[in-house]
Enzyme design. Structure first.
Site, PDB file in Angstrom:
ATOM      1  N   ARG A 132     -42.940 -46.394  -1.677  1.00 15.54           N
ATOM      2  CA  ARG A 132     -42.110 -45.756  -0.641  1.00 15.54           C
ATOM      3  C   ARG A 132     -41.673 -46.872   0.302  1.00 15.54           C
ATOM      4  O   ARG A 132     -42.517 -47.538   0.914  1.00 15.54           O
ATOM      5  CB  ARG A 132     -42.899 -44.691   0.107  1.00 15.54           C
ATOM      6  CG  ARG A 132     -42.216 -44.264   1.407  1.00 15.54           C
ATOM      7  CD  ARG A 132     -42.812 -43.030   2.020  1.00 15.54           C
ATOM      8  NE  ARG A 132     -42.455 -41.850   1.263  1.00 15.54           N
ATOM      9  CZ  ARG A 132     -42.534 -40.600   1.737  1.00 15.54           C
ATOM     10  NH1 ARG A 132     -42.952 -40.381   2.963  1.00 15.54           N
ATOM     11  NH2 ARG A 132     -42.198 -39.582   0.983  1.00 15.54           N
TER      12      ARG A 132
ATOM     13  N   HIS B 173     -34.704 -39.688  -2.988  1.00 18.19           N
ATOM     14  CA  HIS B 173     -36.062 -39.141  -3.019  1.00 18.19           C
ATOM     15  C   HIS B 173     -36.210 -38.331  -4.313  1.00 18.19           C
ATOM     16  O   HIS B 173     -36.341 -37.107  -4.288  1.00 18.19           O
ATOM     17  CB  HIS B 173     -36.278 -38.267  -1.775  1.00 18.19           C
ATOM     18  CG  HIS B 173     -37.718 -38.007  -1.446  1.00 18.19           C
ATOM     19  ND1 HIS B 173     -38.773 -38.499  -2.200  1.00 18.19           N
ATOM     20  CD2 HIS B 173     -38.296 -37.295  -0.421  1.00 18.19           C
ATOM     21  CE1 HIS B 173     -39.912 -38.101  -1.663  1.00 18.19           C
ATOM     22  NE2 HIS B 173     -39.648 -37.374  -0.594  1.00 18.19           N
TER      23      HIS B 173
ATOM     24  N   ARG C  64     -44.759 -30.723  -5.733  1.00 17.08           N
ATOM     25  CA  ARG C  64     -44.738 -32.195  -5.754  1.00 17.08           C
ATOM     26  C   ARG C  64     -45.839 -32.692  -6.702  1.00 17.08           C
ATOM     27  O   ARG C  64     -45.639 -33.623  -7.471  1.00 17.08           O
ATOM     28  CB  ARG C  64     -45.003 -32.753  -4.343  1.00 17.08           C
ATOM     29  CG  ARG C  64     -43.909 -32.508  -3.331  1.00 17.08           C
ATOM     30  CD  ARG C  64     -42.649 -33.281  -3.652  1.00 17.08           C
ATOM     31  NE  ARG C  64     -42.853 -34.724  -3.751  1.00 17.08           N
ATOM     32  CZ  ARG C  64     -42.916 -35.574  -2.724  1.00 17.08           C
ATOM     33  NH1 ARG C  64     -42.757 -35.125  -1.508  1.00 17.08           N
ATOM     34  NH2 ARG C  64     -43.086 -36.872  -2.924  1.00 17.08           N
TER      35      ARG C  64
ATOM     36  N   ASP D 283     -32.833 -30.827   5.697  1.00 17.25           N
ATOM     37  CA  ASP D 283     -33.820 -31.892   5.916  1.00 17.25           C
ATOM     38  C   ASP D 283     -33.640 -32.345   7.362  1.00 17.25           C
ATOM     39  O   ASP D 283     -32.659 -31.963   8.026  1.00 17.25           O
ATOM     40  CB  ASP D 283     -33.557 -33.042   4.919  1.00 17.25           C
ATOM     41  CG  ASP D 283     -34.554 -34.194   5.036  1.00 17.25           C
ATOM     42  OD1 ASP D 283     -35.655 -33.988   5.584  1.00 17.25           O
ATOM     43  OD2 ASP D 283     -34.226 -35.311   4.574  1.00 17.25           O
TER      44      ASP D 283
ATOM     45  N   GLN E  53     -39.169 -35.725  -4.889  1.00 21.82           N
ATOM     46  CA  GLN E  53     -39.014 -34.492  -4.116  1.00 21.82           C
ATOM     47  C   GLN E  53     -38.028 -33.547  -4.790  1.00 21.82           C
ATOM     48  O   GLN E  53     -38.265 -32.336  -4.884  1.00 21.82           O
ATOM     49  CB  GLN E  53     -38.531 -34.821  -2.698  1.00 21.82           C
ATOM     50  CG  GLN E  53     -38.310 -33.602  -1.838  1.00 21.82           C
ATOM     51  CD  GLN E  53     -39.605 -32.885  -1.478  1.00 21.82           C
ATOM     52  OE1 GLN E  53     -40.531 -33.503  -0.959  1.00 21.82           O
ATOM     53  NE2 GLN E  53     -39.679 -31.591  -1.748  1.00 21.82           N
TER      54      GLN E  53
ATOM     55  N   CYS F 170     -37.959 -30.139   2.376  1.00 22.74           N
ATOM     56  CA  CYS F 170     -38.937 -31.081   1.808  1.00 22.74           C
ATOM     57  C   CYS F 170     -40.126 -31.309   2.720  1.00 22.74           C
ATOM     58  O   CYS F 170     -41.174 -31.743   2.268  1.00 22.74           O
ATOM     59  CB  CYS F 170     -38.253 -32.400   1.465  1.00 22.74           C
ATOM     60  SG  CYS F 170     -37.641 -33.304   2.911  1.00 22.74           S
TER      61      CYS F 170
HETATM   62  N1  NVA Z   1     -35.062 -37.731   5.022  1.00 24.17           N
HETATM   63  C1  NVA Z   1     -36.463 -37.798   5.373  1.00 24.17           C
HETATM   64  C2  NVA Z   1     -37.306 -37.252   4.269  1.00 24.17           C
HETATM   65  C3  NVA Z   1     -38.784 -37.233   4.551  1.00 24.17           C
HETATM   66  C4  NVA Z   1     -39.601 -36.739   3.404  1.00 24.17           C
HETATM   67  C5  NVA Z   1     -36.835 -39.245   5.690  1.00 24.17           C
HETATM   68  O1  NVA Z   1     -36.394 -40.140   4.965  1.00 24.17           O
HETATM   69  O2  NVA Z   1     -37.536 -39.469   6.664  1.00 24.17           O
HETATM   70  N1   CP Z   2     -41.551 -34.536   1.604  1.00 26.43           N
HETATM   71  C1   CP Z   2     -42.234 -35.698   1.666  1.00 26.43           C
HETATM   72  O1   CP Z   2     -41.938 -36.681   0.967  1.00 26.43           O
HETATM   73  O2   CP Z   2     -43.283 -35.661   2.506  1.00 26.43           O
HETATM   74  P1   CP Z   2     -44.140 -36.911   3.023  1.00 26.43           P
HETATM   75  O3   CP Z   2     -43.233 -37.765   3.857  1.00 26.43           O
HETATM   76  O4   CP Z   2     -45.248 -36.293   3.815  1.00 26.43           O
HETATM   77  O5   CP Z   2     -44.649 -37.672   1.832  1.00 26.43           O
END
Ligand code: NVA
Ligand code: CP
Length: 302
Positions: free
Chosen positions: A102, A129, A287, A219, A132, A259
């Site tokens: 990540r 993502h 997930r 989101d 997800q 998500c």
């Molecule tokens: N768009 C959000 C998704 C978190 C799971 C982010 O990148 O922070």
């Molecule tokens: N939806 C998602 O990826 O959650 P986290 O940021 O908690 O991993």
């Protein structure tokens, strides 16, 4: 499947095969049927951003498959001190059987895959993502029975979630309508891909996008790494909250996905969130199952 870097790399058929395996693994998990497809294998997990779901579901998932995980965060490892990704890739490939990462730049995930010799799974970048969205598609199919021909609506930021939803949903035969303010549209690469589909629409009107939708998704307006833009974004996204008025335009049996984490009162009202909590938390559970399918397909060499 060698890696999961982005859904653009997969065919619709490959996505469906992951969902089919995910359904099977979910069934086995619920019925206490063991499935040690990755016995003794190690998944390295790199986190350069925060996580609750991704962190826990991957660790639990690899354990349920008979393997185990090693977790690295950017602070506390040499990654945070600037060790080049090409070197990290070559070192980790000698210790672990697969890497979940990540991070910020998509190019870092692609470089990890290019320079390492083990499967790489994208656990979120600024660009996409994919894990997800595999869970989202799995959940939609679970409740609606099939995906083809359903209308998916996304209201909000042209971010990693919107990007992956556009690609994943179009590839499996859904109609996609997205609403985002000018200046917050998905990147050109995604719009170019989507423009090859007649069943894709982009608008700045949330009401237009929600019309007759089977699934309505949103989101956060401010993603990880954009915290300094929060105020500006709150102003830009005024009117993009999923509320009961928007939901009246969707099909009467429409479901909502998020998500998580969610900001109630910003992108979604408390009321709409709670009315759809069963879908949203099933999505979170999925997930685990969808990622186990990805782990088997990549690290299991299928
Ligand atoms: N768009 C959000 C998704 C978190 C799971 C982010 O990148 O922070
Ligand atoms: N939806 C998602 O990826 O959650 P986290 O940021 O908690 O991993």
């Amino acid at each position: 499947m060698k890696h999961l870097l982005k859904l653009l790399d997969l065919s619709g058929q490959e996505i469906i095969e992951i969902l089919n395996l995910a359904d099977q693994l979910k069934y086995e998990t619920k019925h206490g049927i063991e499935h040690p497809h990755l016995k003794g294998k190690c998944l390295g997990m790199i986190f350069e951003k925060s996580s609750t779901r991704t962190r826990v579901s991957f660790e639990v998932g690899i354990n349920q498959l008979g393997g185990y995980a090693v977790v690295l965060s950017s602070d506390g490892s040499q990654i945070g001190r600037g060790e080049p990704v090409q070197d990290t890739a070559r070192v980790l490939s000698r210790y672990v059987d697969g890497i979940m990462i990540r991070t910020f730049e998509q190019s870092e995930v692609e470089a990890l895959a290019q320079h390492g010799s083990v499967p790489v799974i994208n656990g979120l970048t600024d660009f996409c993502h994919p894990c997800q969205v595999l869970a989202d598609l799995m959940t939609i199919r679970e409740y609606k029975g099939s995906l083809e021909g359903l209308k998916l609506c996304f209201i909000g930021d042209g971010n990693n979630m919107m990007n992956s939803l556009i690609v994943g949903a179009l590839k499996v035969g859904m109609t996609v309508s997205v609403a985002c303010p000018e200046g917050y549209r998905p990147p050109a690469e995604i719009l170019e891909f989507a423009s090859t589909y007649d069943c894709f629409e982009i608008t700045d009107s949330p009401k237009q996008a929600a019309k007759n939708a089977d699934v309505v998704i949103t989101d956060v307006w401010t993603s990880m790494g954009q915290e300094e833009e929060r105020k500006k974004r709150e102003a830009a996204f005024a009117g993009y909250c999923i509320d009961s008025e928007i939901m009246k335009l969707a099909k009467p049996d429409a479901m909502v996905q998020h998500c998580l984490p969610a900001h109630r009162g910003e992108e979604i009202t408390e009321e709409v969130f709670e009315q759809n909590a069963r879908y949203i938390f099933e999505e979170a559970e999925n997930r685990l199952h969808a990622q186990k399918a990805v782990l088997v397909k990549t690290m299991g060499g299928e």
